[in-house]
Design a protein around this motif. Structure first.
Motif, PDB file in Angstrom:
ATOM      1  N   THR A 392      20.916  27.201  16.320  1.00 29.43           N
ATOM      2  CA  THR A 392      20.511  25.919  15.738  1.00 29.43           C
ATOM      3  C   THR A 392      21.404  24.820  16.284  1.00 29.43           C
ATOM      4  O   THR A 392      22.573  25.054  16.597  1.00 29.43           O
ATOM      5  N   ALA A 393      20.842  23.621  16.380  1.00 28.41           N
ATOM      6  CA  ALA A 393      21.597  22.505  16.961  1.00 28.41           C
ATOM      7  C   ALA A 393      22.830  22.176  16.134  1.00 28.41           C
ATOM      8  O   ALA A 393      23.926  21.959  16.669  1.00 28.41           O
ATOM      9  N   SER A 394      22.679  22.125  14.812  1.00 28.70           N
ATOM     10  CA  SER A 394      23.823  21.797  13.960  1.00 28.70           C
ATOM     11  C   SER A 394      24.855  22.913  13.971  1.00 28.70           C
ATOM     12  O   SER A 394      26.066  22.661  13.919  1.00 28.70           O
ATOM     13  N   GLY A 395      24.383  24.163  14.046  1.00 28.29           N
ATOM     14  CA  GLY A 395      25.320  25.277  14.065  1.00 28.29           C
ATOM     15  C   GLY A 395      26.169  25.318  15.318  1.00 28.29           C
ATOM     16  O   GLY A 395      27.298  25.840  15.301  1.00 28.29           O
ATOM     17  N   SER A 396      25.667  24.772  16.427  1.00 28.53           N
ATOM     18  CA  SER A 396      26.449  24.775  17.668  1.00 28.53           C
ATOM     19  C   SER A 396      27.739  23.979  17.521  1.00 28.53           C
ATOM     20  O   SER A 396      28.765  24.327  18.117  1.00 28.53           O
ATOM     21  N   PHE A 397      27.698  22.899  16.735  1.00 30.04           N
ATOM     22  CA  PHE A 397      28.922  22.123  16.502  1.00 30.04           C
ATOM     23  C   PHE A 397      29.925  22.939  15.686  1.00 30.04           C
ATOM     24  O   PHE A 397      31.131  22.856  15.920  1.00 30.04           O
ATOM     25  N   LEU A 398      29.420  23.707  14.731  1.00 28.79           N
ATOM     26  CA  LEU A 398      30.310  24.571  13.953  1.00 28.79           C
ATOM     27  C   LEU A 398      30.950  25.627  14.845  1.00 28.79           C
ATOM     28  O   LEU A 398      32.138  25.937  14.690  1.00 28.79           O
ATOM     29  N   VAL A 399      30.188  26.182  15.780  1.00 31.46           N
ATOM     30  CA  VAL A 399      30.737  27.189  16.687  1.00 31.46           C
ATOM     31  C   VAL A 399      31.874  26.596  17.511  1.00 31.46           C
ATOM     32  O   VAL A 399      32.930  27.226  17.691  1.00 31.46           O
ATOM     33  N   GLU A 400      31.694  25.394  18.013  1.00 26.31           N
ATOM     34  CA  GLU A 400      32.757  24.745  18.789  1.00 26.31           C
ATOM     35  C   GLU A 400      34.005  24.533  17.942  1.00 26.31           C
ATOM     36  O   GLU A 400      35.135  24.780  18.397  1.00 26.31           O
ATOM     37  N   THR A 401      33.815  24.055  16.711  1.00 30.91           N
ATOM     38  CA  THR A 401      34.960  23.839  15.826  1.00 30.91           C
ATOM     39  C   THR A 401      35.675  25.151  15.524  1.00 30.91           C
ATOM     40  O   THR A 401      36.911  25.223  15.541  1.00 30.91           O
ATOM     41  N   TYR A 403      35.692  27.911  17.315  1.00 26.48           N
ATOM     42  CA  TYR A 403      36.367  28.422  18.511  1.00 26.48           C
ATOM     43  C   TYR A 403      37.682  27.692  18.748  1.00 26.48           C
ATOM     44  O   TYR A 403      38.663  28.273  19.213  1.00 26.48           O
ATOM     45  N   ARG A 404      37.718  26.420  18.411  1.00 25.57           N
ATOM     46  CA  ARG A 404      38.935  25.631  18.587  1.00 25.57           C
ATOM     47  C   ARG A 404      40.031  26.098  17.628  1.00 25.57           C
ATOM     48  O   ARG A 404      41.211  26.053  17.959  1.00 25.57           O
ATOM     49  N   LYS A 411      38.239  34.440  18.422  1.00 22.62           N
ATOM     50  CA  LYS A 411      37.616  33.848  19.611  1.00 22.62           C
ATOM     51  C   LYS A 411      36.767  34.878  20.342  1.00 22.62           C
ATOM     52  O   LYS A 411      35.647  34.584  20.791  1.00 22.62           O
ATOM     53  N   GLU A 412      37.304  36.088  20.457  1.00 21.06           N
ATOM     54  CA  GLU A 412      36.550  37.125  21.159  1.00 21.06           C
ATOM     55  C   GLU A 412      35.286  37.497  20.386  1.00 21.06           C
ATOM     56  O   GLU A 412      34.248  37.795  20.995  1.00 21.06           O
ATOM     57  N   ALA A 413      35.356  37.489  19.068  1.00 24.18           N
ATOM     58  CA  ALA A 413      34.154  37.759  18.278  1.00 24.18           C
ATOM     59  C   ALA A 413      33.079  36.706  18.534  1.00 24.18           C
ATOM     60  O   ALA A 413      31.879  37.017  18.619  1.00 24.18           O
ATOM     61  N   ILE A 414      33.504  35.448  18.665  1.00 26.31           N
ATOM     62  CA  ILE A 414      32.542  34.368  18.931  1.00 26.31           C
ATOM     63  C   ILE A 414      31.927  34.527  20.314  1.00 26.31           C
ATOM     64  O   ILE A 414      30.709  34.505  20.490  1.00 26.31           O
ATOM     65  N   VAL A 415      32.768  34.692  21.329  1.00 27.62           N
ATOM     66  CA  VAL A 415      32.251  34.713  22.700  1.00 27.62           C
ATOM     67  C   VAL A 415      31.431  35.967  22.960  1.00 27.62           C
ATOM     68  O   VAL A 415      30.453  35.942  23.730  1.00 27.62           O
TER      69      VAL A 415
END
Length: 575
Positions: A392-401, A403-404, A411-415
């Motif tokens: 989802t478009a809104s969820g992509s911003f959460l993923v970036e936050t 990961y930071r 981080k490895e779980a996300i990637v």
């Protein structure tokens, strides 16, 4: 006077609208704005000062002053016409209730915000005063002395004129605003908060409150009404109240306690006990209760909703707004709400992260001053659902936050989840950029090399934090966990030690700088130019560390074949 506005016009199209420190533009999104002095965690002061600097630069003056009027002569003519004997009295009273003339008068008020004298003439006329004192010595009471309470009360509750009152409260100078509140709104605040039209005026007053005293007065009048306001779908007033307390840094603990008590009394959440009810009750306020059941949620669920031509059930925008503001409070006030959000079940957390409003709630928790353990609990709950969130478009911003802020394992779980869903993400307009930022392609190619790169990037961030302090590296939670001397500030002895260490670093950096002035420039073709940070020495200058910090997280490791090719070119140049 022409009453009909041009087609496709609205008040936002007028230039030179007032924007001040006390006011936030009207609307629900605006009530999400202000960051209080104690709300934004370690980066709150820096954020506030940056906003103040940018606003002063854009406006050409201090934030308390409105921008200069672009058409002063035209505004003066309109003001003279409205305040002339031909309009004062019955004609103006008819115009303020007219569905076409009222928007024009709103625009005139906004345009006159830069002219205090014009405002002192317009305000009493629009409020139905037959006489007014516009002299310089006349105070706020003198300007409003001819306004009748019954006429103003009728304007506050009318569906048309209530919009005019909202604009009026946004542009009034501080003295006039406080006088207007004391005379016409304060005594009837509870009644107006429940009114279907006047409650928007109350929200505007809360947003425009210029002082802590006025904000405290409104909190005392509204705090006991929170259960009724939530039950009767007046949650916009609660959003404005929570934001007002956060902006002025007052009654934060009290408002959290009162809100928790109000949410615990909602019948549909009687099965949840203690703090567990807080997050679901706000997330599903005035909407379908989709949080709390932990029903399965995955990328297939999102794809099925899109394939059927429908969208996922939405969480409550107002409830998410309240929760977002609460999470920006200090942990001493909002810890119960922080724990409630962090304790969401995995599928519920994924639904919240994929929602346009809910994703902002989780971002507020990760970017706030919650303990690192609490943030880790939330990231662990989302570990198996990052692909569903990222679709989802809104969820992509959460993923970036996330990961930071995440540790290496998170981080490895996300990637890993994003790399597995790369084909699905690549067809979205945000997917390729997101995959590149987390290094999904490098992880698929060589996971071990990606781990070394991520660990090296973490070392770079730690070195940057030690050199510049936590405020400059606000995006890294490890700095908080380790408790550097700059951030903690515990005792004079540590401060003295920090100063000595800083002096040694500056002296050492000065020597290194002189050394670099003589040394040849670094070749672009070597391995350090690929973005891979292979090691860190204490002797690096500030520019080198900053450059590595900028590229540490986002740069993907370069394939070995490409490195060999560049190395061969470098040898040819050297020969």
């Amino acid at each position: 006077m022409c009453c009909r506005p041009p087609a496709n016009s609205n008040s936002s199209s007028f230039r030179g609208l007032k924007t001040s420190k006390q006011e936030v533009p009207s609307g629900l999104a605006a009530k999400l704005g202000g960051v209080s002095a104690t709300a934004a965690g370690i980066s709150g002061k820096k954020h506030s000062s940056t906003v103040a600097t940018l606003a002063a630069e854009l406006l050409g003056s201090g934030m308390d002053e409105p921008p200069p009027c672009r058409l002063p002569e035209l505004i003066s003519r309109f003001t003279a016409v409205v305040c002339s004997d031909d309009y004062v009295g019955a004609v103006v009273s008819e115009l303020v209730y007219h569905p076409y003339a009222c928007p024009f008068l709103q625009a005139l008020l906004r345009a006159a915000a830069c002219d205090r004298k014009a405002l002192r003439q317009l305000v009493p006329v629009l409020l139905g005063a037959t006489s007014f004192n516009d002299s310089v010595k006349g105070g706020a009471g003198a300007v409003l002395e001819g306004c009748r309470e019954e006429e103003v009360s009728a304007m506050l509750t009318d569906p048309t004129t209530s919009h005019l009152m909202e604009v009026l409260l946004q542009v009034l100078p501080r003295a006039l605003l406080e006088e207007f509140f004391r005379r016409f709104i304060g005594p009837r605040l509870a009644e107006l908060a429940h009114h279907p039209s006047a409650n928007f005026v109350v929200q505007t007053v809360l947003v425009a409150a210029p002082s802590k005293e006025m904000a405290k007065t409104m909190y005392d009048s509204l705090s006991g009404l929170l259960p009724d306001l939530l039950r009767k779908r007046r949650s916009g007033v609660v959003v404005a109240l929570v934001a007002c307390c956060g902006r002025h840094g007052i009654c934060q603990r009290e408002v959290c306690t009162a809100l928790a008590s109000a949410l615990s009394g909602i019948p549909q959440w009687a099965d949840l006990k203690g703090d567990a009810v807080l997050a679901p009750a706000l997330l599903c306020l005035d909407s379908v209760p989709i949080i709390g059941s932990n029903e399965p949620f995955s990328a297939a669920t999102v794809a099925a909703a899109r394939g059927g031509g429908s969208s996922l059930p939405r969480l409550s925008p107002t409830g998410c707004s309240i929760l977002t503001q609460i999470l920006r409070y200090g942990q001493g006030a909002c810890r119960a709400f922080t724990d409630s959000v962090a304790s969401l079940k995995p599928h519920d957390a994924a639904r919240v992260g994929a929602d346009p409003s809910g994703s902002r709630v989780l971002e507020a928790l990760l970017e706030g001053n919650a303990p690192a353990k609490v943030k880790g609990t939330l990231l662990a709950a989302l570990a198996d659902h990052w692909d569903a969130v990222a679709t989802t478009a809104s969820g992509s911003f959460l993923v970036e936050t996330a990961y930071r802020w995440a540790e290496l394992n998170a981080k490895e779980a996300i990637v890993s989840r994003l790399a597995a869903a790369s084909k699905v993400l690549e067809v979205t307009h945000w997917g390729p950029s997101l995959l590149r930022k987390v290094g999904a392609e490098a992880y698929k190619r060589d996971p071990e090399q990606w781990r070394r790169h991520a660990a090296s990037a973490t070392k770079t961030l730690d070195q940057f934090t030690k050199l510049f302090g936590d405020d400059s590296a606000a995006g890294k939670p490890q700095a908080i966990a380790k408790g550097t001397v700059v951030a903690q500030g515990k005792g004079i002895e540590k401060d003295a030690g920090a100063n000595k260490e800083k002096e040694k670093k500056e002296e050492k950096m000065g020597k290194i700088k002189r050394k670099h002035e003589v040394a040849p420039a670094r070749e672009e073709g070597n391995e350090e130019g690929t973005g891979m940070v292979t090691g860190h020495e204490d002797g690096k200058d500030v520019g080198t560390i900053v450059a590595e910090y900028r590229t540490a997280l986002q740069a993907e490791p370069m394939p070995k074949s490409a490195r060999k090719s560049k190395k061969g070119k470098k040898q040819q140049r050297d020969e």
